[in-house]
Design a protein around this motif. Structure first.
Motif, mmCIF file in Angstrom:
data_model
loop_
_atom_site.group_PDB
_atom_site.id
_atom_site.type_symbol
_atom_site.label_atom_id
_atom_site.label_comp_id
_atom_site.label_asym_id
_atom_site.label_seq_id
_atom_site.Cartn_x
_atom_site.Cartn_y
_atom_site.Cartn_z
ATOM 1 N N UNK A 178 -10.477 0.213 -1.375
ATOM 2 C CA UNK A 178 -11.811 0.763 -1.136
ATOM 3 C C UNK A 178 -12.724 -0.373 -0.712
ATOM 4 N N UNK A 179 -13.329 -0.221 0.449
ATOM 5 C CA UNK A 179 -14.298 -1.195 0.945
ATOM 6 C C UNK A 179 -15.690 -0.689 0.591
ATOM 7 N N UNK A 180 -16.315 -1.330 -0.387
ATOM 8 C CA UNK A 180 -17.622 -0.885 -0.874
ATOM 9 C C UNK A 180 -18.721 -0.996 0.177
ATOM 10 N N UNK A 181 -18.589 -1.946 1.102
ATOM 11 C CA UNK A 181 -19.660 -2.151 2.085
ATOM 12 C C UNK A 181 -19.788 -0.994 3.069
ATOM 13 N N UNK A 182 -18.701 -0.246 3.292
ATOM 14 C CA UNK A 182 -18.785 0.892 4.217
ATOM 15 C C UNK A 182 -18.182 2.178 3.632
ATOM 16 N N UNK A 183 -17.869 2.162 2.345
ATOM 17 C CA UNK A 183 -17.281 3.311 1.631
ATOM 18 C C UNK A 183 -15.954 3.763 2.231
ATOM 19 N N UNK A 184 -15.255 2.861 2.867
ATOM 20 C CA UNK A 184 -13.982 3.125 3.517
ATOM 21 C C UNK A 184 -12.878 3.085 2.470
ATOM 22 N N UNK A 185 -12.109 4.180 2.323
ATOM 23 C CA UNK A 185 -10.995 4.236 1.377
ATOM 24 C C UNK A 185 -9.731 4.675 2.095
ATOM 25 N N UNK A 186 -8.644 3.961 1.831
ATOM 26 C CA UNK A 186 -7.360 4.300 2.441
ATOM 27 C C UNK A 186 -6.220 3.991 1.481
ATOM 28 N N UNK A 187 -5.116 4.640 1.728
ATOM 29 C CA UNK A 187 -3.840 4.256 1.146
ATOM 30 C C UNK A 187 -3.084 3.535 2.244
ATOM 31 N N UNK A 188 -2.370 2.489 1.878
ATOM 32 C CA UNK A 188 -1.659 1.681 2.861
ATOM 33 C C UNK A 188 -0.197 1.558 2.440
ATOM 34 N N UNK A 189 0.691 1.693 3.399
ATOM 35 C CA UNK A 189 2.110 1.412 3.182
ATOM 36 C C UNK A 189 2.457 0.202 4.037
ATOM 37 N N UNK A 190 2.942 -0.862 3.382
ATOM 38 C CA UNK A 190 3.411 -2.055 4.069
ATOM 39 C C UNK A 190 4.931 -1.973 4.141
ATOM 40 N N UNK A 191 5.471 -2.035 5.351
ATOM 41 C CA UNK A 191 6.917 -1.954 5.528
ATOM 42 C C UNK A 191 7.396 -3.146 6.356
ATOM 43 N N UNK A 192 8.344 -3.902 5.797
ATOM 44 C CA UNK A 192 8.889 -5.048 6.535
ATOM 45 C C UNK A 192 9.621 -4.571 7.775
ATOM 46 N N UNK A 193 9.240 -5.110 8.929
ATOM 47 C CA UNK A 193 9.975 -4.840 10.166
ATOM 48 C C UNK A 193 11.010 -5.934 10.404
ATOM 49 N N UNK A 194 10.590 -7.172 10.155
ATOM 50 C CA UNK A 194 11.474 -8.337 10.243
ATOM 51 C C UNK A 194 10.797 -9.466 9.462
ATOM 52 N N UNK A 195 11.324 -10.666 9.539
ATOM 53 C CA UNK A 195 10.766 -11.772 8.749
ATOM 54 C C UNK A 195 9.330 -12.120 9.108
ATOM 55 N N UNK A 196 8.877 -11.732 10.302
ATOM 56 C CA UNK A 196 7.550 -12.130 10.760
ATOM 57 C C UNK A 196 6.620 -10.975 11.093
ATOM 58 N N UNK A 197 7.030 -9.738 10.804
ATOM 59 C CA UNK A 197 6.162 -8.600 11.084
ATOM 60 C C UNK A 197 6.265 -7.543 9.998
ATOM 61 N N UNK A 198 5.112 -6.959 9.701
ATOM 62 C CA UNK A 198 5.007 -5.850 8.764
ATOM 63 C C UNK A 198 4.289 -4.712 9.475
ATOM 64 N N UNK A 199 4.779 -3.499 9.291
ATOM 65 C CA UNK A 199 4.079 -2.318 9.789
ATOM 66 C C UNK A 199 3.178 -1.816 8.672
ATOM 67 N N UNK A 200 1.889 -1.643 8.975
ATOM 68 C CA UNK A 200 0.923 -1.095 8.017
ATOM 69 C C UNK A 200 0.570 0.317 8.463
ATOM 70 N N UNK A 201 0.765 1.268 7.570
ATOM 71 C CA UNK A 201 0.411 2.655 7.843
ATOM 72 C C UNK A 201 -0.792 2.990 6.959
ATOM 73 N N UNK A 202 -1.935 3.270 7.600
ATOM 74 C CA UNK A 202 -3.180 3.579 6.900
ATOM 75 C C UNK A 202 -3.385 5.085 6.893
ATOM 76 N N UNK A 203 -3.702 5.631 5.714
ATOM 77 C CA UNK A 203 -4.000 7.061 5.598
ATOM 78 C C UNK A 203 -5.226 7.223 4.711
#
Length: 120
Positions: free
Chosen positions: A76-101
């Motif tokens: 939750x970002x208090x400065x703009x009331x932005x709330x999300x759930x995030x899934x971090x998924x390893x794609x490889x050693x140097x990249x992660x896919x972030x899915x924001x909902x």
């Protein structure tokens, strides 16, 4: 019995190695925020902190679940009331896919910033 113990030990070491792959500072060209992921081996827990020099802001994420190659969080970002759930998924050693909902729904690949991890 020895085979079973050996198999369990190897699985444990493999899971630990997988968790350590999340560690680092991650960035995306679409955001001014840097995502820092830390893993505490003794406590077997993650911390995720987002910070932006441009916005002069720090946002902490709450870990809700951890799987083999995924971390689930909420923020939750208090400065703009932005709330999300995030899934971090390893794609490889140097990249992660972030899915924001939530207040925003999108998918973003973040890239590991090069850092020297030999600071012992």
């Amino acid at each position: 019995m020895k085979l079973l113990l050996t198999a369990l030990l190897l699985m444990s070491l493999s899971a630990k190695a997988q968790m350590e792959k999340f560690e680092g500072v991650w960035t995306s060209p679409t955001s001014s925020y840097f995502t820092t992921i830390m893993y505490n081996e003794e406590k077997d827990q993650f911390k995720i902190i987002n910070f932006s020099f441009k916005e002069d802001e720090v946002i902490y994420e709450k870990i809700t679940k951890v799987e083999d190659d995924k971390i689930f969080t909420s923020l939750h970002n208090e400065s703009n009331s932005y709330s999300v759930n995030v899934i971090y998924e390893l794609l490889n050693d140097d990249q992660i896919l972030c899915v924001f909902e939530g207040d925003i729904n999108r998918r973003v690949a973040i890239t590991r910033m090069p850092m020297d991890k030999n600071y012992d």
